[in-house]
Design a protein around this motif. Structure first.
Motif, PDB file in Angstrom:
ATOM      1  N   VAL A 172      38.867  31.603  45.308  1.00  0.00           N
ATOM      2  CA  VAL A 172      39.262  32.604  46.303  1.00  0.00           C
ATOM      3  C   VAL A 172      39.368  33.975  45.643  1.00  0.00           C
ATOM      4  CG1 VAL A 172      41.158  33.307  47.822  1.00  0.00           C
ATOM      5  CG2 VAL A 172      40.393  30.925  47.802  1.00  0.00           C
ATOM      6  N   ALA A 232      36.007  35.395  45.339  1.00  0.00           N
ATOM      7  CA  ALA A 232      35.514  35.893  46.631  1.00  0.00           C
ATOM      8  C   ALA A 232      36.132  37.253  46.947  1.00  0.00           C
ATOM      9  CB  ALA A 232      35.844  34.893  47.730  1.00  0.00           C
ATOM     10  N   MET A 233      37.401  37.417  46.589  1.00  0.00           N
ATOM     11  CA  MET A 233      38.066  38.708  46.847  1.00  0.00           C
ATOM     12  C   MET A 233      37.421  39.809  46.007  1.00  0.00           C
ATOM     13  SD  MET A 233      42.072  37.711  47.108  1.00  0.00           S
ATOM     14  CE  MET A 233      42.628  36.470  48.270  1.00  0.00           C
ATOM     15  N   LEU A 236      34.358  40.869  47.498  1.00  0.00           N
ATOM     16  CA  LEU A 236      34.554  41.734  48.675  1.00  0.00           C
ATOM     17  C   LEU A 236      35.027  43.129  48.267  1.00  0.00           C
ATOM     18  CD1 LEU A 236      36.332  39.375  51.287  1.00  0.00           C
ATOM     19  CD2 LEU A 236      34.089  40.452  51.515  1.00  0.00           C
ATOM     20  N   TYR A 278      37.831  43.699  46.197  1.00  0.00           N
ATOM     21  CA  TYR A 278      39.272  43.791  45.897  1.00  0.00           C
ATOM     22  C   TYR A 278      39.519  43.390  44.442  1.00  0.00           C
ATOM     23  CZ  TYR A 278      39.576  44.235  50.918  1.00  0.00           C
ATOM     24  OH  TYR A 278      39.406  44.668  52.205  1.00  0.00           O
ATOM     25  N   GLU A 314      41.556  44.562  42.467  1.00  0.00           N
ATOM     26  CA  GLU A 314      42.966  44.654  42.053  1.00  0.00           C
ATOM     27  C   GLU A 314      43.719  43.329  42.195  1.00  0.00           C
ATOM     28  OE1 GLU A 314      41.240  46.061  44.561  1.00  0.00           O
ATOM     29  OE2 GLU A 314      42.612  47.314  45.723  1.00  0.00           O
ATOM     30  N   VAL A 315      43.037  42.346  42.819  1.00  0.00           N
ATOM     31  CA  VAL A 315      43.690  41.031  42.918  1.00  0.00           C
ATOM     32  C   VAL A 315      43.536  40.330  41.567  1.00  0.00           C
ATOM     33  CG1 VAL A 315      43.642  38.773  44.030  1.00  0.00           C
ATOM     34  CG2 VAL A 315      43.242  40.841  45.389  1.00  0.00           C
ATOM     35  N   LYS A 316      44.642  40.099  40.882  1.00  0.00           N
ATOM     36  CA  LYS A 316      44.584  39.558  39.522  1.00  0.00           C
ATOM     37  C   LYS A 316      44.733  38.038  39.482  1.00  0.00           C
ATOM     38  CE  LYS A 316      43.957  43.590  37.943  1.00  0.00           C
ATOM     39  NZ  LYS A 316      42.501  43.951  37.830  1.00  0.00           N
ATOM     40  N   GLU A 341      48.675  38.002  43.078  1.00  0.00           N
ATOM     41  CA  GLU A 341      49.184  39.094  42.237  1.00  0.00           C
ATOM     42  C   GLU A 341      48.193  40.245  42.375  1.00  0.00           C
ATOM     43  OE1 GLU A 341      50.192  38.100  38.231  1.00  0.00           O
ATOM     44  OE2 GLU A 341      51.614  36.549  38.847  1.00  0.00           O
ATOM     45  N   ASP A 398      47.359  44.272  41.532  1.00  0.00           N
ATOM     46  CA  ASP A 398      47.665  45.406  40.648  1.00  0.00           C
ATOM     47  C   ASP A 398      47.323  46.698  41.380  1.00  0.00           C
ATOM     48  OD1 ASP A 398      48.377  46.872  38.547  1.00  0.00           O
ATOM     49  OD2 ASP A 398      46.682  46.338  37.233  1.00  0.00           O
ATOM     50  N   LEU A 435      39.407  36.760  54.720  1.00  0.00           N
ATOM     51  CA  LEU A 435      39.161  35.649  53.789  1.00  0.00           C
ATOM     52  C   LEU A 435      40.131  34.483  53.933  1.00  0.00           C
ATOM     53  CD1 LEU A 435      37.092  35.369  51.452  1.00  0.00           C
ATOM     54  CD2 LEU A 435      38.933  35.963  49.902  1.00  0.00           C
TER      55      LEU A 435
END
Lengths: 83, 83
Positions: free
Chosen positions: A22, A25-26, A29, A31, A33-35, B46, B48, B64
């Motif tokens: 997931v 996938a982010m 898209l 993103y 910054e999703v860690k 998480e 950032d 999503l």
């Protein structure tokens, strides 16, 4: 009637391939910054019982809802749900 | 770094066969007092980022994580996760 919210999550030490997929996938898209993504289960129970409700919930979680080898569980009991 | 908890649940009007199967298993184990079971997803992210974080989370959820035709989502943002 009591409403119980159960949260089942993978133990910290356990790899989460679904979460990683997931997260990928982010990023795809846009993103970035999703860690980190960790995916768990959120289960809502309605239980028509007053006595030993904690014992019952723990037994239900440990026997049925969570695989306690790789998962943790926690729960919250909400007061009276209108009949 | 922000920790975001996302809860995805089926809309009230949507049948939950998985929940019904689990409820049946609970009855089979002797927990007749369990009247209803609804199963959803609990996702921990998480992120950032500081700016427009609500917009980003809503977009991530709607693109999503949740099927907004049959599911609802809600989220909670926790303050600073230690680096």
């Amino acid at each position: 009637m009591k409403k119980v919210k159960v949260y089942i999550t993978l133990k910290e030490s356990v790899l989460d391939p679904q979460g990683q997929a997931v997260a990928g996938a982010m990023h795809h898209l846009g993103y970035q910054e999703v860690k980190d993504v960790r995916i768990g289960k959120f289960i809502e129970l309605e239980i028509d019982s007053e006595e030993e409700i904690d014992d019952k919930i723990r037994a239900i979680c440990e026997k049925l809802l969570a695989n306690t080898v790789i998962e943790n569980y926690r729960y919250e009991i909400e007061e009276g749900v209108p009949q």
